[in-house]
Design a protein around this motif. Structure first.
Motif, PDB file in Angstrom:
ATOM      1  N   ASN A   1       0.865  -1.178   0.000  1.00 54.16           N
ATOM      2  CA  ASN A   1       0.000   0.000   0.000  1.00 54.16           C
ATOM      3  C   ASN A   1       0.899   1.225   0.000  1.00 54.16           C
ATOM      4  OD1 ASN A   1      -1.791   2.069   0.383  1.00 54.16           O
ATOM      5  ND2 ASN A   1      -2.615   1.338   2.336  1.00 54.16           N
ATOM      6  N   LYS A   2       0.999   1.878  -1.141  1.00 53.07           N
ATOM      7  CA  LYS A   2       1.946   3.000  -1.278  1.00 53.07           C
ATOM      8  C   LYS A   2       1.593   4.174  -0.376  1.00 53.07           C
ATOM      9  CE  LYS A   2      -0.479   4.995  -5.274  1.00 53.07           C
ATOM     10  NZ  LYS A   2      -0.364   5.415  -6.679  1.00 53.07           N
ATOM     11  N   ASP A   3       0.332   4.240   0.081  1.00 49.12           N
ATOM     12  CA  ASP A   3      -0.097   5.359   0.924  1.00 49.12           C
ATOM     13  C   ASP A   3      -0.159   4.981   2.402  1.00 49.12           C
ATOM     14  OD1 ASP A   3      -0.491   7.036  -1.349  1.00 49.12           O
ATOM     15  OD2 ASP A   3      -2.404   6.026  -1.721  1.00 49.12           O
ATOM     16  N   ALA A   4       0.355   3.815   2.759  1.00 50.97           N
ATOM     17  CA  ALA A   4       0.282   3.361   4.150  1.00 50.97           C
ATOM     18  C   ALA A   4       1.058   4.295   5.082  1.00 50.97           C
ATOM     19  CB  ALA A   4       0.828   1.945   4.259  1.00 50.97           C
ATOM     20  N   THR A   5       0.473   4.591   6.236  1.00 52.69           N
ATOM     21  CA  THR A   5       1.154   5.428   7.233  1.00 52.69           C
ATOM     22  C   THR A   5       2.167   4.584   8.006  1.00 52.69           C
ATOM     23  OG1 THR A   5      -0.486   4.933   8.937  1.00 52.69           O
ATOM     24  CG2 THR A   5      -0.930   6.831   7.481  1.00 52.69           C
ATOM     25  N   ASP A   6       3.043   5.248   8.751  1.00 53.63           N
ATOM     26  CA  ASP A   6       4.025   4.523   9.561  1.00 53.63           C
ATOM     27  C   ASP A   6       3.330   3.635  10.585  1.00 53.63           C
ATOM     28  OD1 ASP A   6       5.969   5.753   8.120  1.00 53.63           O
ATOM     29  OD2 ASP A   6       6.666   7.092   9.720  1.00 53.63           O
ATOM     30  N   GLU A   7       2.200   4.131  11.128  1.00 52.25           N
ATOM     31  CA  GLU A   7       1.455   3.344  12.118  1.00 52.25           C
ATOM     32  C   GLU A   7       0.903   2.055  11.500  1.00 52.25           C
ATOM     33  OE1 GLU A   7       1.038   6.606  11.579  1.00 52.25           O
ATOM     34  OE2 GLU A   7       2.082   7.272  13.412  1.00 52.25           O
ATOM     35  N   GLU A   8       0.425   2.151  10.248  1.00 55.21           N
ATOM     36  CA  GLU A   8      -0.095   0.960   9.556  1.00 55.21           C
ATOM     37  C   GLU A   8       1.029  -0.029   9.249  1.00 55.21           C
ATOM     38  OE1 GLU A   8      -4.015   2.515   7.081  1.00 55.21           O
ATOM     39  OE2 GLU A   8      -2.035   3.112   6.369  1.00 55.21           O
ATOM     40  N   LEU A   9       2.188   0.496   8.913  1.00 57.24           N
ATOM     41  CA  LEU A   9       3.343  -0.381   8.659  1.00 57.24           C
ATOM     42  C   LEU A   9       3.692  -1.163   9.925  1.00 57.24           C
ATOM     43  CD1 LEU A   9       5.795   1.919   6.600  1.00 57.24           C
ATOM     44  CD2 LEU A   9       4.120   0.317   5.734  1.00 57.24           C
TER      45      LEU A   9
END
Length: 577
Positions: free
Chosen positions: A435-443
């Motif tokens: 997901n190119k738009d993933a936030t750091d929290e989602e990572l």
């Protein structure tokens, strides 16, 4: 073939047209210079004054400067056009390859595609530069110089027409003999690149088995094969030089002999020194034009086979394509196999999968187990339409996968393949493939679910740690967990884990499965595994054998009823009879 290649010229078409125009102007000026020089010689012979000499001298200097200018600019425009053409060719090939199905990739082989995008494109680039520059300059020079030679030398110019057929026959024989050899050479280039690719990719195996000497011998053989064919072709092409030299000297001897005789004898009344100097200059122009033409023929001969190989890649149509009115929405993660049979190639003698009938509800966790070669991976590759079923229908969300837009389908089916691949870049950059738009929290959340967060935090740079090409600076288990995290970021309706926890310990494997069940209850999860511990808590387990479904059921049911599953379980758990 030419039409296909011409489409890659695009924005460099203007420069490709300007170059021949500049070359034409350069040639015209170069052909006029000997005529003016001859006039000046005759004026000096007739006793002209200094003013006349200065006037002609200034004209010659201006014309020489203009010829140099046009030639220099043409050199620049031809280099830009040919380099841009090569850039577009590589771009078109690479973009086309991205559309290929696995079947198309299997047809060409990776090493062959690399050769075509490097060596073959370079050959075509060089040929193109010669075509828009030398191939225009040489014929024009030949024609203009011959016309001027005929004007200045009369009957002496006919010697060039006598020599031309011999040159044409010689060049024709050279091309006829070398084309088949170059066809063989490029196939052997593919074999050479394949040898290099295998060696570098399997370097750890090579070193662990101390097989360096064997690999060296294998490479030497491939290199010798290329060298032998190339040498044979180059030897034939080398005959082009002596043939040209012979014709040049024959013409030169004739012009010098006949011209000198004409001037010395009484016939010199209608043929003076100025004309003789001009005819000699035109002689060299014509012969140099023929020499340049021969080089163009040689380059085109080499490039023609490369051009065919490039066109094969660009013209190849993917065996998978979107329907006319594709479906863009995947309703849910339900999967259906209806009388499905599949083989990898039309030429294949046996089916990899045969008569598969299977219904999977959305949100189910399905385990797939079976021996090596039982077609577990073949089964799941039909779900995201990496291949099409040969017979029967595969449905996702109640819709035939062939009716979906390919991107829409694959965005909802995340696959962690058996061969895990990481790309050069940071851990964050690799994860954002999901997901190119993933936030750091989602990572971080995805990595925690995949049990990757625990080892990432041990790196000095954490999520900004640089991953080497192929993930060589992380272990197999770490690579698998990063690939699982990457797939989770897609938040798909179907998640396929193709033996993707084989390199992690059983405790971590259990933690990952537990996290997936809690975090993605509505996602259909398909787990291919070699060990029963990885699938025993699945809703259902599919036992594969020889491309067919041997049994379906829960762990307890299969243990009681299925001989293959029971044998695998007993062998792995060392249970009693």
């Amino acid at each position: 073939m030419i039409k296909v290649l011409a489409r890659s010229i695009r924005e460099y078409k203007r420069l490709s047209i300007i170059t021949p125009i500049l070359i034409t102007l350069e040639v015209v000026i170069e052909c006029i210079i000997p005529f003016i020089t001859a006039t000046l010689v005759n004026e000096i012979k007739g006793g002209c004054g200094l003013n006349t000499i200065i006037k002609y001298g200034v004209i010659l200097i201006i014309m020489a400067f203009l010829s140099l200018l046009f030639g220099a600019v043409a050199g620049s425009t031809s280099a830009t056009a040919s380099s841009g053409f090569a850039k577009n060719l590589r771009k078109d090939m690479f973009y086309k390859i991205q559309e290929y199905s696995f079947e198309n990739i299997d047809k060409f082989q990776t090493s062959s595609l690399i050769t075509r995008m490097t060596t073959d494109v370079s050959n075509v680039q060089n040929a193109y530069m010669m075509i828009i520059r030398i191939a225009i300059r040489a014929p024009l020079m030949l024609i203009f110089a011959f016309v001027m030679a005929f004007v200045m030398g009369g009957r002496m110019a006919w010697i060039f027409l006598v020599v031309a057929p011999f040159l044409a026959i010689g060049l024709g024989l050279v091309i006829y003999k070398t084309l088949p050899l170059f066809r063989k050479v490029f196939k052997k280039y593919d074999a050479l690149n394949r040898s290099i690719q295998e060696n570098i990719k399997g370097m750890r195996v090579v070193k662990s088995f101390v097989r360096e000497e064997y690999e060296k011998k294998k490479f030497d053989k491939a290199a010798e094969d290329v060298c032998a064919d190339f040498t044979k072709a180059e030897r034939i092409l080398a005959l082009n030089g002596p043939l040209m030299q012979f014709c040049m000297y024959v013409v030169m001897v004739f012009v010098l002999s006949f011209g000198s005789y004409t001037i010395i004898t009484s016939r010199g009344l209608d043929f003076d020194v100025g004309q003789f100097s001009a005819i000699l200059t035109y002689n060299f122009m014509i012969l140099m034009s023929l020499m340049m033409l021969s080089f163009v023929f040689v380059m085109i001969t080499i490039a023609s086979e490369s051009a065919k190989r490039i066109v094969e890649v660009i013209s190849e149509e993917s065996t998978l394509s979107n329907p006319e009115n594709p479906v863009y929405t995947v309703k849910d993660g339900s999967i259906s196999f209806e009388n499905v049979s599949f083989k990898y190639s039309k030429k294949a003698e046996r089916m990899a999968l045969e008569n598969i009938n299977l219904e999977i509800k959305s949100g189910e966790t399905i385990g797939i187990i079976g021996g090596t070669g039982s077609s577990k991976t073949s089964l799941v590759q039909l779900i995201p339409r990496l291949y099409d079923a040969t017979v029967g229908v595969v449905k996702v969300g109640g819709v035939d996968v062939r009716n979906y837009d390919l991107k829409a389908l694959r965005n909802q089916v995340a696959v962690v393949l058996q061969k895990n691949i990481l790309f050069s870049g940071t851990i964050k950059e690799n994860l954002r493939w999901g997901n190119k738009d993933a936030t750091d929290e989602e990572l971080i959340e995805a990595c925690k679910l995949a049990c990757a967060d625990e080892f990432i935090n041990q790196f000095p740079k954490g999520y900004d740690t640089y991953i080497e090409q192929g993930g060589t600076n992380v272990s197999g288990g770490q690579k698998q967990r990063l690939c699982i995290a990457r797939a989770l970021l897609k938040k798909p309706k179907i998640l396929i884990l193709d033996d993707s926890t084989s390199a992690v310990d059983t405790r971590t494997d259990a933690k990952i499965r537990k996290a997936l069940k809690e975090y993605m209850p509505e996602t259909t999860k398909i787990i291919i595994a070699q060990r029963t511990a990885s699938v025993e808590d699945a809703d259902r387990i599919i036992v594969m054998d020889g491309g067919t479904i041997n049994g379906i059921g829960t762990h307890e049911q299969l243990l009681a009823e299925n001989a293959i599953y029971r044998e695998i379980y007993i062998s792995q758990n060392k249970a009693g009879a």
